[in-house]
Design an enzyme around this catalytic site. Structure first.
Site, PDB file in Angstrom:
ATOM      1  CD  GLU A 437      -1.744  -2.368   1.368  1.00  0.00           C
ATOM      2  OE1 GLU A 437      -0.692  -2.781   1.619  1.00  0.00           O
ATOM      3  OE2 GLU A 437      -2.605  -3.208   0.859  1.00  0.00           O
ATOM      4  CG  HIS A 507     -12.425  -8.331   4.900  1.00  0.00           C
ATOM      5  ND1 HIS A 507     -11.653  -9.461   5.615  1.00  0.00           N
ATOM      6  CD2 HIS A 507     -11.713  -8.234   3.898  1.00  0.00           C
ATOM      7  CE1 HIS A 507     -10.623  -9.748   4.872  1.00  0.00           C
ATOM      8  NE2 HIS A 507     -10.685  -9.228   3.772  1.00  0.00           N
TER       9      HIS A 507
END
Ligand SMILES: Cc1ncc(C[n+]2csc(CCOP(=O)(O)OP(=O)(O)O)c2C)c(N)n1
Length: 707
Positions: A437, A507
């Site tokens: 990321e 999530h």
């Protein structure tokens, strides 16, 4: 090198050292507030500067790089203006510490103090140069969006320089950048300035085996060189060869220079606390300045008198620069001046030009948020060739032969938001990044600094944290820290949120207030398809970095679908939407709470006649205070609701401001409805309790109505 070049080489080394010495004196006199020197690194850095082309190549130096900045054309006065924190400090207007120089003219990009983050920016910069050379039309100015304010230049054979200390090679971003430099054969010259210490930590504690050259040796496509960084001639040769390799398009290069650090880490550090006298004495014998001087004498290039004359001239130059810097005007302390360049001064995303109406198109069918976001991306990529999309799994297929042959359909993102982009626009406009990321955000910053418009994706908000350092310390302050000289407007799209039934800890996360607490980044969180399309368009066209939060649960919801609004539909930031007008109390919210609050409000009215006004903020930074104030003044009762955890959440700020500024209008304490202060659990029964539900909102509204 010619005799003149050799003399100039020494002059620059000496100039750098004397500027350090002057800063040290000024620091002791408390006329400046920090000092970190380039001493011992001069030979390697002057070599780098002389082997490259200012204003043509691109430079991402670190705080030890005084000598290369001087070699590229930075003046001593400019450097000392930064040391005193002057208004006229051209790199930052008094905002950055000394040794954080930059220059648009010379292509020295604004640096931070964070070690190794710059490696990722260099990658993005090199990628932008290559992209623009292949898409020269993209570089043209364009009225009506951020492109109006970006002078984009590129050269087909430009090279990007990035440097770091051997300690900083332990950072992930160094390795994440090698990954892409190597894979994409980018023309990036790395210079590792190995002075064997990272403050007090010796090289063997940072680098397994003690030598970074050995560790990186297997990266494909690289040219590697390891040199005595105190030997000017060896350094120059190594740099010229490395730059030539990159310029010829053969790939990246890494020059590992063994240098010395005669002045401790900084003026706040005393190396005698952790280095033996014997070690320090041995190092002193390798001082590059003394070595170069001796060499010039021995080779008959300068005699003693010549050296003295050169040094005297430099001393006078440093003296003059210091005298002028001492007279410098200091920065204005007004609020307005301090906040200037936090965001674009040229184009605000709140601007009228972003206030357009949806177009009636032939296809009036109701589309999901996912579909309209995908349409918007396609429309903007058609309109603006500087827009590129990358992230994890966002491409249709990296191995594109089967895709082009029509044998496979392609993936286009784990939520399919980017489906078809690679197929339509090609692999250099939509591609898969490595699973890293910081790589994604750091590269995007480097590209945006060149005037590109990356629309990067972080696959799940839960995994934004490896990029947090880049977002907080690089993306957000980029414009402010350079006093408006540099900017990196880009978009980071991030699927966020829970209510997934089984999403669990990794999530389901929210956390928007962590980013609204970071000045310099706009934060957007739409609740329906049409808003998503209009706000994403503004995000892409505006001149600021935007964190675009897309609620996963809303992607394909029946709630909030909308017809395709045409390729020009935009919504200005900072403009809330009254989802439901009401008399009795106000609910301020955004994202996935909007449909839940609406459901609760409608039920409450049916059952009790209480009339709730529901406000969807849509953008969280900036946010629409006027809409909040108008509604609170009307209803005198207010609930702030969000999906994220209660404590220190987004609602805390809104509630506090209502308390401060609208207290006289209130008939009840401000109330918050939010998640429990914990992570979201997997078992749906637990998720239901942890996250705020329509029933929780109903109960809060009902109690407040009765208050
Ligand atoms: C990400 C980050 N962590 C910690 C620091 C604090 N810090 C500043 S310089 C430094 C040592 C850097 O050593 P090295 O990379 O070898 O470069 P040198 O200063 O020796 O040239 C540290 C730990 C920082 N600036 N950035």
């Amino acid at each position: 090198m010619s005799r003149e070049q050799l003399v100039e080489f020494y002059r620059l080394m000496y100039l750098s050292r004397r500027t350090d010495d002057r800063e040290i004196v000024l620091k002791r006199q408390q006329k400046i507030f920090f000092q970190i020197s380039c001493a011992g690194h001069e030979a390697l850095l002057v070599a780098a500067g002389m082997a490259m082309r200012p204003g043509y190549d691109w430079f991402f130096p670190y705080y030890r790089d005084r000598a290369i900045c001087l070699a590229l054309g930075n003046t001593v006065e400019e450097q000392l203006l930064q040391a005193v924190g002057a208004a006229d400090d051209p790199a930052s207007g008094g905002r950055q510490m000394p040794s954080h120089w930059s220059s648009r003219k010379l292509h020295i990009v604004t640096p931070s103090s964070a070690t190794a983050t710059q490696c990722m920016h260099a990658i993005g910069c090199a990628e932008a140069g290559r992209y623009l050379a292949r898409h020269p039309e993209a570089a043209k100015k364009h009225e009506g969006d951020y492109r109006e304010f970006k002078d984009v230049t590129f050269q087909g054979d430009e090279v990007t320089y990035v440097s770091l200390g051997e300690g900083a090679t332990s950072q992930g971003e160094f390795w994440e950048s090698l990954n892409t430099a190597s894979n994409a054969k980018l023309p990036v010259v790395y210079v590792v300035e190995d002075n064997e210490y990272a403050i007090s930590t010796p090289v063997e504690a940072n680098t397994p085996g003690g030598n970074i050259s050995r560790l990186v040796a297997n990266f494909p496509n690289f040219h590697f060189a390891e040199v005595d960084g105190t030997d000017p001639i060896a350094c120059y040769r190594a740099m010229v060869e490395a730059v030539a390799y990159c310029r010829a398009g053969r790939g990246p290069a890494l020059v590992h220079g063994h240098v010395v650090r005669p002045y401790s880490h900084s003026l706040s550090d005393d190396e005698r606390q952790y280095r033996s006298e014997e070690e320090v004495t041995a190092e002193n014998a390798r001082d590059p300045l003394a070595k170069m001087q001796l060499w010039l004498l021995r080779e008959g290039i300068l005699d003693e008198e010549g050296i003295n004359r050169l040094e005297q001239k430099v001393d006078e130059e440093v003296q003059r620069a210091a005298d002028r810097a001492m007279q410098a005007v200091l920065p204005s302390v007004t609020r307005e001046a301090i906040l200037r360049h936090q965001y674009s001064e040229e184009l605000k995303p709140t601007d009228k030009r972003f206030d357009t109406q949806p177009e009636a198109t032939a296809d009036a069918s109701e589309r999901t948020m996912a579909e309209l976001l995908n349409h918007c991306l396609k429309d903007e990529m058609r309109r603006d060739e500087r827009v590129v999309v990358f992230g994890e799994d966002v491409a249709d297929a990296t191995r594109e032969e089967a895709l082009r042959a029509g044998e496979i359909k392609g993936k286009g993102g784990v939520f399919k938001l980017t489906a078809g982009l690679q197929t339509e626009f090609g692999s250099d406009r939509c591609w898969n990044s490595p699973l890293a990321e910081a790589n994604i955000v750091g590269r995007a910053i480097g590209m945006a600094a060149r005037g590109m418009k990356p629309v990067a994706e972080i696959q799940f908000f839960d995994y934004i944290w490896p990029a947090m350092h880049q977002m907080r310390n690089e993306l957000a302050p980029f414009r402010w820290r350079s006093n408006g000289e540099w900017s990196c407007p880009l978009v980071i799209r991030v699927p966020i949120g829970g209510y997934l039934t089984g999403g669990s800890i990794y999530h389901s996360q929210s956390g928007e207030s962590i980013f609204t607490h970071t000045p310099g980044v706009m934060v957007v969180m739409p609740s329906n398809a049409l808003d998503a399309a209009g706000l994403l368009r503004t995000a892409i066209r505006c001149d600021d970095p935007v964190l675009f939060l897309e609620h996963k649960r809303l992607y394909r919801e029946t709630f909030g679908r909308g017809a395709y609004p045409g390729p020009e539909y935009a919504i200005p930031f900072g403009k809330a939407k009254v989802v439901r007008a009401g008399r009795d109390l106000t609910v301020i919210t955004y994202g996935a709470i909007v449909p839940r609050a609406l459901q609760a409000a409608e039920k409450l009215e049916r059952e009790t006649g209480v009339d709730v006004e529901l406000i969807d903020l849509r953008t969280l930074n900036p946010y629409d205070w006027d809409a909040i104030a108008a509604s609170v003044q009307k209803t005198s009762k207010v609930i702030v609701a969000h999906e994220d955890m209660l404590s220190w959440g987004y609602g805390a700020e809104i509630a506090a401001r209502i308390g401060e500024e609208l207290f006289d209008w209130l008939d009840a304490p401000v109330r918050r409805v939010a998640a429990m202060d914990t992570f979201v659990a997997y078992q749906p029964l637990l998720e239901d309790v942890i996250l705020p539900q329509a029933e929780d909102l109903y109960r809060a509204m009902e109690e407040m109505a009765r208050y």
